[in-house]
Design a protein around this motif. Sequence first.
Motif, PDB file in Angstrom:
ATOM      1  N   ALA A 117       0.836  -1.201   0.000  1.00  0.00           N
ATOM      2  CA  ALA A 117       0.000   0.000   0.000  1.00  0.00           C
ATOM      3  C   ALA A 117       0.874   1.255   0.000  1.00  0.00           C
ATOM      4  O   ALA A 117       1.992   1.250   0.507  1.00  0.00           O
ATOM      5  CB  ALA A 117      -0.909  -0.007   1.216  1.00  0.00           C
ATOM      6  N   LEU A 118       0.341   2.296  -0.586  1.00  0.00           N
ATOM      7  CA  LEU A 118       1.064   3.564  -0.614  1.00  0.00           C
ATOM      8  C   LEU A 118       1.055   4.199   0.776  1.00  0.00           C
ATOM      9  O   LEU A 118       0.033   4.193   1.461  1.00  0.00           O
ATOM     10  CB  LEU A 118       0.419   4.525  -1.607  1.00  0.00           C
ATOM     11  N   SER A 119       2.167   4.781   1.148  1.00  0.00           N
ATOM     12  CA  SER A 119       2.217   5.495   2.424  1.00  0.00           C
ATOM     13  C   SER A 119       1.464   6.815   2.279  1.00  0.00           C
ATOM     14  O   SER A 119       1.250   7.319   1.175  1.00  0.00           O
ATOM     15  CB  SER A 119       3.668   5.759   2.823  1.00  0.00           C
ATOM     16  N   MET A 139       1.156   9.241  -0.999  1.00  0.00           N
ATOM     17  CA  MET A 139      -0.155   9.633  -1.518  1.00  0.00           C
ATOM     18  C   MET A 139      -0.271  11.149  -1.593  1.00  0.00           C
ATOM     19  O   MET A 139      -0.810  11.696  -2.552  1.00  0.00           O
ATOM     20  CB  MET A 139      -1.259   9.055  -0.642  1.00  0.00           C
ATOM     21  N   HIS A 140       0.253  11.838  -0.588  1.00  0.00           N
ATOM     22  CA  HIS A 140       0.216  13.297  -0.576  1.00  0.00           C
ATOM     23  C   HIS A 140       1.054  13.873  -1.714  1.00  0.00           C
ATOM     24  O   HIS A 140       0.632  14.811  -2.391  1.00  0.00           O
ATOM     25  CB  HIS A 140       0.698  13.819   0.772  1.00  0.00           C
ATOM     26  N   ALA A 195       1.157  16.458  -7.095  1.00  0.00           N
ATOM     27  CA  ALA A 195       1.538  16.415  -8.506  1.00  0.00           C
ATOM     28  C   ALA A 195       0.300  16.451  -9.400  1.00  0.00           C
ATOM     29  O   ALA A 195       0.273  17.159 -10.407  1.00  0.00           O
ATOM     30  CB  ALA A 195       2.362  15.160  -8.780  1.00  0.00           C
ATOM     31  N   ALA A 196      -0.729  15.720  -9.021  1.00  0.00           N
ATOM     32  CA  ALA A 196      -1.944  15.658  -9.846  1.00  0.00           C
ATOM     33  C   ALA A 196      -2.687  16.991  -9.831  1.00  0.00           C
ATOM     34  O   ALA A 196      -3.145  17.459 -10.878  1.00  0.00           O
ATOM     35  CB  ALA A 196      -2.851  14.543  -9.341  1.00  0.00           C
ATOM     36  N   GLU A 218      -1.967   4.403 -10.829  1.00  0.00           N
ATOM     37  CA  GLU A 218      -3.401   4.211 -10.645  1.00  0.00           C
ATOM     38  C   GLU A 218      -3.981   5.301  -9.750  1.00  0.00           C
ATOM     39  O   GLU A 218      -5.031   5.874 -10.050  1.00  0.00           O
ATOM     40  CB  GLU A 218      -3.663   2.836 -10.025  1.00  0.00           C
ATOM     41  N   TYR A 219      -3.287   5.621  -8.661  1.00  0.00           N
ATOM     42  CA  TYR A 219      -3.758   6.662  -7.742  1.00  0.00           C
ATOM     43  C   TYR A 219      -3.728   8.032  -8.417  1.00  0.00           C
ATOM     44  O   TYR A 219      -4.669   8.816  -8.306  1.00  0.00           O
ATOM     45  CB  TYR A 219      -2.898   6.662  -6.479  1.00  0.00           C
TER      46      TYR A 219
END
Length: 63
Positions: free
Chosen positions: A2-4, A8-9, A14-15, A30-31
């Motif tokens: 799993a992503l930490s 994720m932040h 970036a997104a 994917e996230y």
Amino acid sequence: MALSSYRMHRIYLAATMNYNLGSDDPEELEYYNKIRKEMNDMKKEPIKKGIPLNWDNSKWMVK
């Protein structure tokens, strides 16, 4: 794996700032794509401003 929350932040930043991810990790991609899709969907929805015209005052009046 799993992503930490830290990763994720970083992907979220970036997104939202319209940067490229720079990673080939499928889980991160994917996230990133999920966030970009949600942002694009939000842009397509109309923004509701003001008070709706069919607003009913009777349910808010004290009796």
